[in-house]
Write a protein that holds these residues in place. Structure first.
Motif, mmCIF file in Angstrom:
data_model
loop_
_atom_site.group_PDB
_atom_site.id
_atom_site.type_symbol
_atom_site.label_atom_id
_atom_site.label_comp_id
_atom_site.label_asym_id
_atom_site.label_seq_id
_atom_site.Cartn_x
_atom_site.Cartn_y
_atom_site.Cartn_z
ATOM 1 N N ASP A 128 0.825 -1.209 0.000
ATOM 2 C CA ASP A 128 0.000 0.000 0.000
ATOM 3 C C ASP A 128 0.858 1.258 0.000
ATOM 4 O OD1 ASP A 128 -2.704 1.442 0.599
ATOM 5 O OD2 ASP A 128 -1.344 2.139 2.162
ATOM 6 N N HIS A 132 1.057 3.800 -3.122
ATOM 7 C CA HIS A 132 0.315 5.046 -2.964
ATOM 8 C C HIS A 132 1.115 6.206 -2.395
ATOM 9 C CE1 HIS A 132 -3.051 1.927 -2.847
ATOM 10 N NE2 HIS A 132 -3.168 2.573 -3.982
ATOM 11 N N LYS A 136 3.112 6.072 -6.816
ATOM 12 C CA LYS A 136 2.115 7.048 -7.284
ATOM 13 C C LYS A 136 1.884 6.968 -8.790
ATOM 14 C CE LYS A 136 2.877 10.396 -3.558
ATOM 15 N NZ LYS A 136 3.255 11.783 -3.195
ATOM 16 N N THR A 138 0.020 6.502 -12.339
ATOM 17 C CA THR A 138 -1.281 6.906 -12.877
ATOM 18 C C THR A 138 -1.757 5.838 -13.855
ATOM 19 O OG1 THR A 138 -0.196 8.184 -14.630
ATOM 20 C CG2 THR A 138 -0.791 9.362 -12.614
ATOM 21 N N PRO A 139 -3.074 5.692 -14.021
ATOM 22 C CA PRO A 139 -3.608 4.663 -14.919
ATOM 23 C C PRO A 139 -2.974 4.735 -16.306
ATOM 24 C CG PRO A 139 -5.381 5.610 -13.635
ATOM 25 C CD PRO A 139 -4.158 6.433 -13.330
ATOM 26 N N MET A 159 -2.738 -4.948 -6.765
ATOM 27 C CA MET A 159 -3.138 -3.602 -6.362
ATOM 28 C C MET A 159 -2.941 -2.628 -7.522
ATOM 29 S SD MET A 159 -1.717 -1.577 -3.004
ATOM 30 C CE MET A 159 -2.434 -2.764 -1.856
ATOM 31 N N LEU A 160 -1.780 -2.738 -8.181
ATOM 32 C CA LEU A 160 -1.500 -1.861 -9.317
ATOM 33 C C LEU A 160 -2.426 -2.146 -10.495
ATOM 34 C CD1 LEU A 160 2.422 -1.849 -9.256
ATOM 35 C CD2 LEU A 160 0.884 -0.022 -8.496
ATOM 36 N N ASP A 163 -5.606 -0.619 -9.890
ATOM 37 C CA ASP A 163 -5.509 0.835 -10.028
ATOM 38 C C ASP A 163 -5.333 1.278 -11.482
ATOM 39 O OD1 ASP A 163 -5.766 1.039 -7.299
ATOM 40 O OD2 ASP A 163 -3.640 1.453 -6.910
ATOM 41 N N ARG A 274 -8.049 0.602 3.442
ATOM 42 C CA ARG A 274 -7.809 0.674 1.994
ATOM 43 C C ARG A 274 -7.312 -0.676 1.478
ATOM 44 N NH1 ARG A 274 -4.316 5.634 0.296
ATOM 45 N NH2 ARG A 274 -2.701 4.542 1.474
ATOM 46 N N TYR A 278 -9.571 -3.847 -1.190
ATOM 47 C CA TYR A 278 -9.212 -4.568 -2.416
ATOM 48 C C TYR A 278 -9.677 -6.024 -2.326
ATOM 49 C CZ TYR A 278 -6.049 -0.825 -4.050
ATOM 50 O OH TYR A 278 -5.521 0.367 -4.494
ATOM 51 N N GLN A 283 -10.552 -7.852 -5.788
ATOM 52 C CA GLN A 283 -9.517 -7.372 -6.704
ATOM 53 C C GLN A 283 -8.150 -7.985 -6.420
ATOM 54 O OE1 GLN A 283 -10.242 -3.182 -5.808
ATOM 55 N NE2 GLN A 283 -11.015 -2.872 -7.876
#
Length: 317
Positions: A128, A132, A136, A138-139, A159-160, A163, A274, A278, A283
């Motif tokens: 996590d 995060h 950091k 981005t999609p 997790m990635l 995301d 958080r 998931y 997920q």
């Protein structure tokens, strides 16, 4: 109580199992009857004397576990007797009972049992903060994870993916490669040889490296202005890195210690919720942990050290 302990540093042969006094709790502590204990590479480093371990006579290893609260201190308001909790940063965990500071006891929600919590606690909270706070991403970005089917790797990769990140990685066996691919990873390369590295050099925004000895490889894999997130040395110490060479390609190395991100009860609550979400959404799935009786701690250490494990190794009092 029964406990796994040792009196001097060394190989797994120093580990002993036997009776030790049960811990006493303070007014801000809870007494947890432990159901599962997480075994981690840091515990091996501690047993060898290569890593900080809390002073105790004899030494009791372990910092992660899950179980049921049997008693609470006079000032405790966040927990109640009978609740199941997780802790990831409390010493002396290799025992039947652990005194846990109230602010470090994480209440488990419905659907997360103690075995799952101990399987994902430290690695999940690590994943996590890597994702995060450091990565950091981005999609749509591409990320690479070394040791992608290990404890952190399994959780981090999913997790990635959840995301919206395009995830690649390396693993040591076809079984581990197949496991990662089943979790939505795009491609997994064999970690025991590196002929593939040249074919994907400079393609990734981020490389997550918990192996250590592969840090130069990770730097080669990222593009200019990319970053390596360095979080462990499971494969050995990293080579020395020239910061001038990094500057010439605008590459960065980011690192951190989970303990600097778990600084309060609220931090633990927010981050654990958080992480658990998931799993609640389906997920993230993990492979079944390998469980050893606490009395067989020596065999468990040897199993983890030899790289035979897929996912988490647990000790059960």
């Amino acid at each position: 109580m029964k406990a796994l302990y040792f009196e001097h540093f060394g190989a797994s042969e120093v580990l002993q199992y036997g009776e030790l006094p049960q811990p006493e709790i303070g007014e801000n502590d809870v007494l947890v009857k432990v159901e599962y204990i997480g075994l981690n590479f840091a515990d091996i480093y501690r047993r060898r004397g290569d890593y900080h371990i809390e002073k105790h006579t004899p030494y009791i290893n372990g910092y992660e576990g899950a179980g049921v609260i049997e008693a609470i201190g006079a000032n405790v308001t966040n927990q109640q007797v009978g609740e199941t909790v997780l802790f990831v940063d409390v010493p002396f965990a290799n025992a039947e009972y652990v005194a846990v500071p109230s602010e470090q006891a994480i209440r488990l929600p419905a659907g997360i049992n103690s075995k799952l919590a101990a399987s994902i606690g430290l690695q999940g909270m690590t994943a996590d903060f890597l994702a995060h706070d450091l990565g950091k991403n981005t999609p749509g970005e591409k990320a690479f994870i070394t040791g992608i089917s290990g404890g952190v790797g399994q959780v981090l990769s999913q997790m990635l993916v959840a995301d919206g990140i395009e995830v690649y990685g390396s693993a040591s066996s076809t079984e581990k490669q197949a496991l990662a691919l089943s979790h939505g990873v795009k491609q997994v390369f064999p970690s025991r040889e590196n002929s593939w590295v040249e074919t994907v050099e400079g393609q990734f925004s981020t490389a997550y490296d918990g192996v250590g000895s592969t840090i130069q490889q990770s730097l080669d894999l990222i593009k200019h202005r990319g970053k390596v997130v360095f979080f462990g040395m499971a494969g050995g110490d990293p080579v020395k890195i020239d910061p001038v060479a990094l500057m010439s390609e605008s590459k960065s190395i980011l690192t951190g210690d989970l303990w600097d991100y778990l600084t309060s009860y609220e931090e633990r609550k927010i981050r654990s919720e958080r992480l658990f979400s998931y799993f609640a959404k389906g997920q993230i799935e993990i492979s079944e942990p390998t469980i050893f009786p606490l009395s067989e701690g020596k065999q468990a250490h040897e199993f983890l050290e030899t790289g035979k494990s897929i996912g988490k190794v647990l000790l059960k009092p």
